[in-house]
Motif scaffolding. Structure first.
Motif, short mmCIF file in Angstrom:
data_model
loop_
_atom_site.label_atom_id
_atom_site.label_comp_id
_atom_site.label_asym_id
_atom_site.label_seq_id
_atom_site.Cartn_x
_atom_site.Cartn_y
_atom_site.Cartn_z
N ASN A 14 0.82 -1.22 0.00
CA ASN A 14 0.00 0.00 0.00
C ASN A 14 0.85 1.26 0.00
O ASN A 14 0.48 2.27 -0.61
N GLN A 15 1.98 1.24 0.64
CA GLN A 15 2.86 2.41 0.67
C GLN A 15 3.55 2.64 -0.67
O GLN A 15 3.79 3.77 -1.06
N PHE A 16 3.85 1.58 -1.39
CA PHE A 16 4.48 1.72 -2.70
C PHE A 16 3.50 2.24 -3.75
O PHE A 16 3.91 2.65 -4.83
N LYS A 17 2.20 2.24 -3.46
CA LYS A 17 1.18 2.73 -4.39
C LYS A 17 1.40 4.18 -4.78
O LYS A 17 0.94 4.63 -5.81
N GLN A 18 2.09 4.94 -3.93
CA GLN A 18 2.33 6.35 -4.25
C GLN A 18 3.21 6.52 -5.50
O GLN A 18 3.22 7.58 -6.11
N PHE A 19 3.90 5.48 -5.90
CA PHE A 19 4.79 5.55 -7.05
C PHE A 19 4.16 5.01 -8.33
O PHE A 19 4.57 5.38 -9.42
N SER A 20 3.20 4.13 -8.20
CA SER A 20 2.58 3.53 -9.37
C SER A 20 1.20 3.01 -9.01
O SER A 20 1.03 2.38 -7.96
N ALA A 21 0.23 3.26 -9.87
CA ALA A 21 -1.12 2.78 -9.62
C ALA A 21 -1.19 1.26 -9.70
O ALA A 21 -1.98 0.62 -9.01
N THR A 22 -0.34 0.68 -10.54
CA THR A 22 -0.29 -0.76 -10.70
C THR A 22 1.07 -1.27 -10.25
O THR A 22 2.10 -0.83 -10.76
N LEU A 23 1.05 -2.18 -9.31
CA LEU A 23 2.29 -2.78 -8.82
C LEU A 23 2.38 -4.23 -9.29
O LEU A 23 1.37 -4.93 -9.35
N HIS A 24 3.58 -4.65 -9.61
CA HIS A 24 3.84 -6.05 -9.91
C HIS A 24 4.47 -6.67 -8.67
O HIS A 24 5.33 -6.06 -8.05
N LEU A 25 4.01 -7.84 -8.29
CA LEU A 25 4.59 -8.56 -7.16
C LEU A 25 5.00 -9.94 -7.62
O LEU A 25 4.26 -10.61 -8.35
N LEU A 26 6.18 -10.36 -7.19
CA LEU A 26 6.62 -11.71 -7.50
C LEU A 26 5.73 -12.68 -6.73
O LEU A 26 5.63 -12.62 -5.50
N GLU A 27 5.02 -13.51 -7.44
CA GLU A 27 3.99 -14.39 -6.88
C GLU A 27 4.49 -15.21 -5.69
O GLU A 27 3.83 -15.29 -4.65
N GLU A 28 5.65 -15.82 -5.83
CA GLU A 28 6.17 -16.67 -4.76
C GLU A 28 6.44 -15.88 -3.49
O GLU A 28 6.18 -16.35 -2.38
N ASP A 29 6.95 -14.65 -3.64
CA ASP A 29 7.24 -13.82 -2.47
C ASP A 29 5.97 -13.33 -1.80
O ASP A 29 5.87 -13.31 -0.58
N ALA A 30 4.99 -12.92 -2.59
CA ALA A 30 3.72 -12.45 -2.03
C ALA A 30 2.99 -13.60 -1.32
O ALA A 30 2.46 -13.43 -0.22
N THR A 31 2.99 -14.78 -1.92
CA THR A 31 2.34 -15.95 -1.32
C THR A 31 3.03 -16.35 -0.02
O THR A 31 2.37 -16.64 0.98
N ALA A 32 4.35 -16.35 -0.01
CA ALA A 32 5.11 -16.72 1.19
C ALA A 32 4.85 -15.77 2.35
O ALA A 32 4.95 -16.16 3.51
N ARG A 33 4.47 -14.53 2.03
CA ARG A 33 4.22 -13.52 3.06
C ARG A 33 2.73 -13.28 3.29
O ARG A 33 2.35 -12.36 3.98
N ALA A 34 1.87 -14.11 2.68
CA ALA A 34 0.42 -14.02 2.82
C ALA A 34 -0.10 -12.63 2.49
O ALA A 34 -0.94 -12.07 3.18
N ILE A 35 0.39 -12.06 1.39
CA ILE A 35 0.00 -10.72 0.96
C ILE A 35 -1.23 -10.83 0.06
O ILE A 35 -1.25 -11.59 -0.91
N SER A 36 -2.24 -10.03 0.36
CA SER A 36 -3.44 -9.98 -0.46
C SER A 36 -3.27 -8.87 -1.50
O SER A 36 -2.86 -7.76 -1.16
N LEU A 37 -3.61 -9.17 -2.73
CA LEU A 37 -3.47 -8.19 -3.80
C LEU A 37 -4.77 -7.46 -4.04
O LEU A 37 -5.85 -8.02 -3.87
N ASN A 38 -4.65 -6.21 -4.46
CA ASN A 38 -5.80 -5.45 -4.92
C ASN A 38 -6.05 -5.80 -6.38
O ASN A 38 -5.20 -6.40 -7.03
N GLU A 39 -7.20 -5.41 -6.90
CA GLU A 39 -7.53 -5.73 -8.29
C GLU A 39 -6.53 -5.13 -9.27
O GLU A 39 -6.28 -5.68 -10.33
N SER A 40 -5.95 -3.98 -8.91
CA SER A 40 -5.03 -3.30 -9.82
C SER A 40 -3.62 -3.86 -9.78
O SER A 40 -2.78 -3.52 -10.62
N ASP A 41 -3.31 -4.72 -8.82
CA ASP A 41 -1.98 -5.29 -8.69
C ASP A 41 -1.84 -6.56 -9.53
O ASP A 41 -2.81 -7.26 -9.77
N ILE A 42 -0.61 -6.83 -9.94
CA ILE A 42 -0.35 -7.96 -10.83
C ILE A 42 0.64 -8.92 -10.18
O ILE A 42 1.75 -8.54 -9.85
N ASN A 43 0.20 -10.14 -9.99
CA ASN A 43 1.06 -11.23 -9.51
C ASN A 43 1.81 -11.79 -10.70
O ASN A 43 1.18 -12.14 -11.70
#
Length: 88
Positions: free
Chosen positions: A40-69
């Motif tokens: 959520n804090q990185f959103k100030q730099f880009s409306a759409t964030l890319h997250l490495l799927e394995e890292d987000a899953t390992a950290r139980a991160i929930s994505l918003n509709e605008s984010d890309i795994n």
């Protein structure tokens, strides 16, 4: 895409003034590792964030509709499609 910014640490690790001056709205932002915790804090730099799927899953991160795994293969494609890549 002109520039891809790759972050691997929480946002508090970086100087915000520097980032604000270097990241343009048409740049892509990819979060890997512990940077995923600050999605959520990185959103100030880009409306759409890319997250490495394995890292987000390992950290139980929930994505918003605008984010890309993305997978590792898509990570490679993303870096190849960028004119510049900056790893922070």
């Amino acid at each position: 895409m002109s520039t891809l910014h790759i972050f691997s640490k929480p946002l508090s690790h970086y100087c915000l003034n520097t980032l604000e001056n270097l990241i343009d709205s048409n740049h892509a932002v990819l979060l890997v590792g512990d940077a995923c915790y600050n999605i959520n804090q990185f959103k100030q730099f880009s409306a759409t964030l890319h997250l490495l799927e394995e890292d987000a899953t390992a950290r139980a991160i929930s994505l918003n509709e605008s984010d890309i795994n993305i997978s590792y293969a898509e990570f490679v494609e993303l870096t190849l499609s960028a004119q510049n890549t900056i790893t922070w």
